[in-house]
Write an enzyme that holds these catalytic residues in place. Structure first.
Site, PDB file in Angstrom:
ATOM      1  N   CYS A   9       0.814  -1.204   0.000  1.00 62.66           N
ATOM      2  CA  CYS A   9       0.000   0.000   0.000  1.00 62.66           C
ATOM      3  C   CYS A   9       0.845   1.250   0.000  1.00 62.66           C
ATOM      4  O   CYS A   9       2.049   1.211   0.254  1.00 62.66           O
ATOM      5  CB  CYS A   9      -0.879   0.060   1.248  1.00 62.66           C
ATOM      6  SG  CYS A   9      -2.086  -1.259   1.318  1.00 62.66           S
ATOM      7  N   GLY A  35       0.346   0.158  -5.091  1.00 64.98           N
ATOM      8  CA  GLY A  35      -0.966  -0.474  -4.977  1.00 64.98           C
ATOM      9  C   GLY A  35      -1.893   0.026  -6.049  1.00 64.98           C
ATOM     10  O   GLY A  35      -2.018   1.238  -6.238  1.00 64.98           O
ATOM     11  N   ASN A 109      -0.371   1.204   5.688  1.00 65.36           N
ATOM     12  CA  ASN A 109       0.525   0.391   4.859  1.00 65.36           C
ATOM     13  C   ASN A 109       1.236  -0.569   5.794  1.00 65.36           C
ATOM     14  O   ASN A 109       1.868  -0.145   6.756  1.00 65.36           O
ATOM     15  CB  ASN A 109       1.545   1.297   4.143  1.00 65.36           C
ATOM     16  CG  ASN A 109       2.635   0.507   3.416  1.00 65.36           C
ATOM     17  OD1 ASN A 109       3.750   0.998   3.250  1.00 65.36           O
ATOM     18  ND2 ASN A 109       2.342  -0.695   2.964  1.00 65.36           N
ATOM     19  N   GLY A 110       1.133  -1.855   5.490  1.00 66.06           N
ATOM     20  CA  GLY A 110       1.774  -2.864   6.337  1.00 66.06           C
ATOM     21  C   GLY A 110       0.809  -3.976   6.629  1.00 66.06           C
ATOM     22  O   GLY A 110      -0.250  -4.075   6.008  1.00 66.06           O
ATOM     23  N   TYR A 254      13.105  -4.112  -4.863  1.00 64.90           N
ATOM     24  CA  TYR A 254      12.054  -4.082  -5.877  1.00 64.90           C
ATOM     25  C   TYR A 254      10.981  -3.025  -5.677  1.00 64.90           C
ATOM     26  O   TYR A 254      10.561  -2.373  -6.622  1.00 64.90           O
ATOM     27  CB  TYR A 254      11.363  -5.453  -5.939  1.00 64.90           C
ATOM     28  CG  TYR A 254      10.101  -5.451  -6.774  1.00 64.90           C
ATOM     29  CD1 TYR A 254      10.172  -5.501  -8.159  1.00 64.90           C
ATOM     30  CD2 TYR A 254       8.840  -5.366  -6.179  1.00 64.90           C
ATOM     31  CE1 TYR A 254       9.019  -5.478  -8.938  1.00 64.90           C
ATOM     32  CE2 TYR A 254       7.689  -5.338  -6.954  1.00 64.90           C
ATOM     33  CZ  TYR A 254       7.784  -5.398  -8.329  1.00 64.90           C
ATOM     34  OH  TYR A 254       6.653  -5.371  -9.086  1.00 64.90           O
TER      35      TYR A 254
END
Ligand code: AMP
Length: 474
Positions: A9, A35, A109-110, A254
């Site tokens: 996210c 995302g 996010n996570g 990445y």
């Protein structure tokens, strides 16, 4: 049961800006790579919270009329992507709820490792959940907290959750950001330096979002820190005991955009150095180095520089196709590689080719690419990967498939080489991955490569389910 455990996210937060929704929109646009499933923005006009959430990409979700409706000087925003379970609007963030002290919105996010456990407890105590996302747990914990201020409620809620979170919260008059004590996922603080927007602040997952909206990077939100921006200014709390940091190394490999400064370092330069180190470790005689675009480009540049073998773009990418990995079905994914990449015969014919990519997940992309290179006339194909073999899933917010689907979880490098049909295959060593950081592994999470998971979870129902899920998928 929570339907998902992967949650790639992006989050954005804006405070004190006359075009808060517009700034959040642009920031999310810059963070689209984190995302693509759904997105949303919530603003505060001081009297209420206004929300728009939609499936799909930021540019499609936010047209002029929508942005206009999102009035107010503060905003939070979210991009979500998850492969597991329901892809549904009810899981799109930010979530907004009303509780005894007014409305609050959250974007996350996570991934929490005890989300299901807490959710079950809350449901037994009477909480009613609107989504199947673990993030909603945090909202319910805030609502049921007895804390006298929103900050104290957030502290109490976060003291109960475990795992990875970079969060932004919005209330009528405050913007609050929090990062878990391990610091798994990135989160930065920026400010608008000039003109009439002076004094406006921004939080973002990555600095590339600040660049677009012309905000300057101030600093990272520190692991374990809660930063509140409100009418009384900016305030920082560090209420939790310190733990060893566990910043995600895969963000460098990445996930993050190369033009971001992440955990204090430029991602492109880190990736280039990974490529250089890869060349030192596993150089091979060849006529050209070619990246798998876009993820392999910086590492291929480093590899070519170090090995003094010319860099050529033997594979050209169609930029109007999403990441192949996004496609949920195997058949589409396989097809997707061809839609996305084309091999250039005039560059590759009769050549010994080193092809560089950042990682191998299932192996299907590499296999397709190598076939493509050979079909275009490459005489030899040597695959070089600028990370160690991905052997384990991520429980902290990177969308890796289950262990059973990770080709390196059960196959040797030689077996993988045969599967992808390369002449040779080499991964970067684990030590080599840290060359850029002078070999200092402290402060990083590399669990997907080493199996050293920094947050222990064996005793927790949620992760037990994950293991079961893994086992069933083997
Ligand atoms: P695969 O065919 O499953 O081996 O896919 C490997 C490709 O997926 C590589 O080119 C990577 O750049 C990319 N990749 C690695 N991790 C992820 C991720 N978490 N989300 C999307 N793509 C990824």
């Amino acid at each position: 049961m929570s339907d998902k455990f992967h949650d790639e996210c992006a989050v954005m937060g804006i405070y004190g800006h006359p075009e808060a929704a517009n700034m959040a929109y642009l920031g999310l646009y810059a963070l689209q790579h984190r995302g693509q499933e759904s997105c949303g923005i919530v603003t505060s006009d001081g009297k209420g919270l206004i929300s728009h959430r939609q499936m799909g990409l930021v540019a499609d979700a936010f047209k002029e009329d929508v942005i206009k409706r999102l009035e107010g000087q503060s905003a939070i925003g979210h991009n979500r992507y998850s492969t597991q379970g329901q892809s549904h609007i009810k899981n799109a963030q930010p979530f907004v709820v009303e509780y005894s002290q007014g409305p609050i919105a959250i974007a996350h996010n996570g991934n929490l490792v005890n989300g299901t456990l807490l959710r079950n407890e809350l449901e037994q105590a009477g909480s009613i959940f609107q989504s199947t996302s673990d993030t909603e747990v945090i909202i319910h914990l805030i609502a049921t907290s007895k804390g006298s201020s929103v900050q104290l409620r957030i502290v109490e809620a976060l003291s109960k959750v475990r795992g990875a979170y970079s969060l932004v919260f919005l209330t009528l008059d405050k913007l609050i950001a929090a990062r878990d004590p391990y610091g798994f996922r990135p989160l930065v603080l920026g400010r608008f330096p000039e003109g009439k927007n002076r004094g406006a602040y921004v939080f973002a997952s990555e600095t590339c979002a600040l660049d677009l909206i012309e905000a300057e990077y101030v600093r990272d939100v520190e692991p374990g820190e809660i930063v509140t921006i409100g009418p009384d200014g900016i305030e920082s709390l560090k209420p939790f005991p310190a733990v060893p940091h566990a910043k995600c190394i895969f963000e460098y490999i990445y996930f993050a955009r190369p033009d971001s400064k992440l955990f204090g370092h430029n991602v492109y330069l880190v990736r280039k150095s990974l490529g250089r180190q890869l060349a030192r470790e596993s150089g091979v005689e060849a006529d050209l180095v070619t990246p798998v675009p876009d993820s392999g480009v910086p590492a291929a540049i480093g590899f070519a520089e170090e090995s003094k073998i010319p860099l050529e773009f033997g594979l050209i990418r169609n930029h109007y196709v999403g990441r192949t990995f996004i496609e949920p079905q195997q058949t589409i994914r396989n097809f997707g590689v061809k839609i996305k990449l084309n091999a250039q015969r005039d560059v590759l014919q009769g050549k010994r080719v080193i092809v560089v990519d950042d990682s191998i997940v299932r192996g299907t992309t590499s296999r397709k690419i190598i076939r493509m290179l050979r079909d275009a006339g490459a005489k030899e194909v040597h695959l070089r990967i600028s990370s160690p073999a991905t052997t384990g899933p991520c429980y902290y917010g990177i969308d890796t498939p289950t262990r059973g689907e990770l080709i390196a979880s059960a196959n040797s490098t030689e077996e993988i080489r045969r599967f992808v049909e390369a002449d040779t295959l080499a991964y970067l060593s684990n030590d080599g991955m840290y060359t850029y950081f002078d070999g200092d592994k402290k402060g990083f999470c590399d669990a997907c490569f080493t199996g050293n998971y920094p947050v222990h979870f064996e005793d927790e129902g949620h992760i037990k389910q994950l293991h079961l899920f893994d086992a069933l998928n083997r």
